[in-house]
Design a protein around this motif. Structure first.
Motif, short mmCIF file in Angstrom:
data_model
loop_
_atom_site.label_atom_id
_atom_site.label_comp_id
_atom_site.label_asym_id
_atom_site.label_seq_id
_atom_site.Cartn_x
_atom_site.Cartn_y
_atom_site.Cartn_z
N TYR A 21 47.13 81.09 43.69
CA TYR A 21 45.79 81.57 43.35
C TYR A 21 45.53 81.42 41.84
O TYR A 21 44.48 80.91 41.42
N GLU A 22 46.48 81.87 41.02
CA GLU A 22 46.31 81.77 39.57
C GLU A 22 46.28 80.31 39.12
O GLU A 22 45.51 79.95 38.22
N ARG A 41 42.84 78.83 39.89
CA ARG A 41 41.82 79.22 38.91
C ARG A 41 41.99 78.44 37.61
O ARG A 41 41.02 78.01 37.00
N ASP A 101 40.82 74.91 38.13
CA ASP A 101 39.36 74.87 38.22
C ASP A 101 38.73 74.98 36.82
O ASP A 101 37.79 74.25 36.50
N ARG A 102 39.27 75.87 36.00
CA ARG A 102 38.76 76.00 34.63
C ARG A 102 38.98 74.72 33.84
O ARG A 102 38.18 74.38 32.97
N LEU A 149 36.60 82.66 43.76
CA LEU A 149 36.73 81.22 43.58
C LEU A 149 35.45 80.54 44.04
O LEU A 149 34.86 80.94 45.04
#
Length: 255
Positions: free
Chosen positions: A98-99, A102, A105-106, A186
């Motif tokens: 999950y981290e 993210r 995605d950033r 998300l």
């Protein structure tokens, strides 16, 4: 970066993979746990698994200093071009995936999908229990034996047992320190699917379903036969991950 990644499938025949599955490990687990999944990958789909320091073939190395070291090692800047990638995390690998999702995605390189298997969001973990286990060697050893993921003969060797317990202690400390999921879910460009074993007691199905508020594109919850290690019961889960790469490849081709 090479030391962190183990590839379990041969290179694509033309040298260019069309899709990739990247797996994150459970506590004390190594990249080798995913080796048997290679046969479920279709032609052109690479199977990669993360080998954390202090795990698997890197067992003799000190464990990672923390979450930032792990995520930073897998977030290229600028983002590297590559095939659509499905992130798969099991147990401790869930908050890691999950981290990482993210962070990617950033960085402008979101994964094609995220699969969260057999664990709740970090803020619902029993942090005091994880911390207590790190402080009690006998209870920690009992916990490792109860999970059944480490071969008993390995735990009978004092030197290897100490290395394994060091790794498990570091993993539990990492889990105890994990931040709660970000308040903003998300984005819809990342489909999120949760999985659980029907007879799992460590993280029952409802704990994995708790990820729903953290994804704008929630693909639902699937409960499959088996206990905590249900993904290794048969080839259902690796084939599911591979099918998501097909969907992502088709979506990219259409775009």
């Amino acid at each position: 970066m090479t030391a962190w990644i183990q590839r379990w499938t041969p290179p694509a025949p033309d040298g260019a993979a069309t899709a990739r599955v990247l797996c994150l490990p459970y506590a004390a687990g190594g990249a080798g746990a995913y080796r048997t999944w290679a046969g479920a990958m279709p032609a052109g789909t690479e199977l990669h698994a993360v080998e954390l320091p202090g795990h698997g073939r890197r067992l003799a190395e000190p464990p990672a200093a923390g979450l930032d070291e792990i995520i930073g090692a897998h977030t290229p800047s600028p983002p590297a071009a590559g095939p659509p990638t499905v992130l798969f995390g099991h147990s401790m690998g869930v908050p890691l995936a999950y981290e990482l999702c993210r962070a990617l995605d950033r960085a402008g390189a979101p994964p094609a999908a995220l699969v969260l298997s057999a664990m709740s969001p970090a803020h619902l973990l029993d942090r005091p229990a994880h911390h207590a286990l790190t402080q009690d060697p006998a209870a920690l050893l009992d916990h490792v034996r109860a999970l059944g993921a480490i071969p008993p003969e390995l735990l009978q060797q004092p030197a290897m047992r100490e290395l394994v317990l060091r790794t498990v202690r570091a993993d539990l400390a990492l889990l105890a320190a994990f931040p709660a999921p970000a308040a903003d879910p998300l984005p819809p460009r990342v489909p999120v699917l949760a999985l659980s074993g029907r007879s799992a007691t460590l993280y029952p199905p409802h704990t994995a379903a708790a990820w729903e508020p953290y994804a704008e594109r929630w693909e639902g919850m699937r409960v499959l036969p088996g206990d905590h290690f249900f993904p290794w019961r048969d080839d259902t889960v690796p084939r599911l991950a591979a099918s998501l790469t097909h969907t992502a490849t088709a979506r990219r081709s259409a775009a």
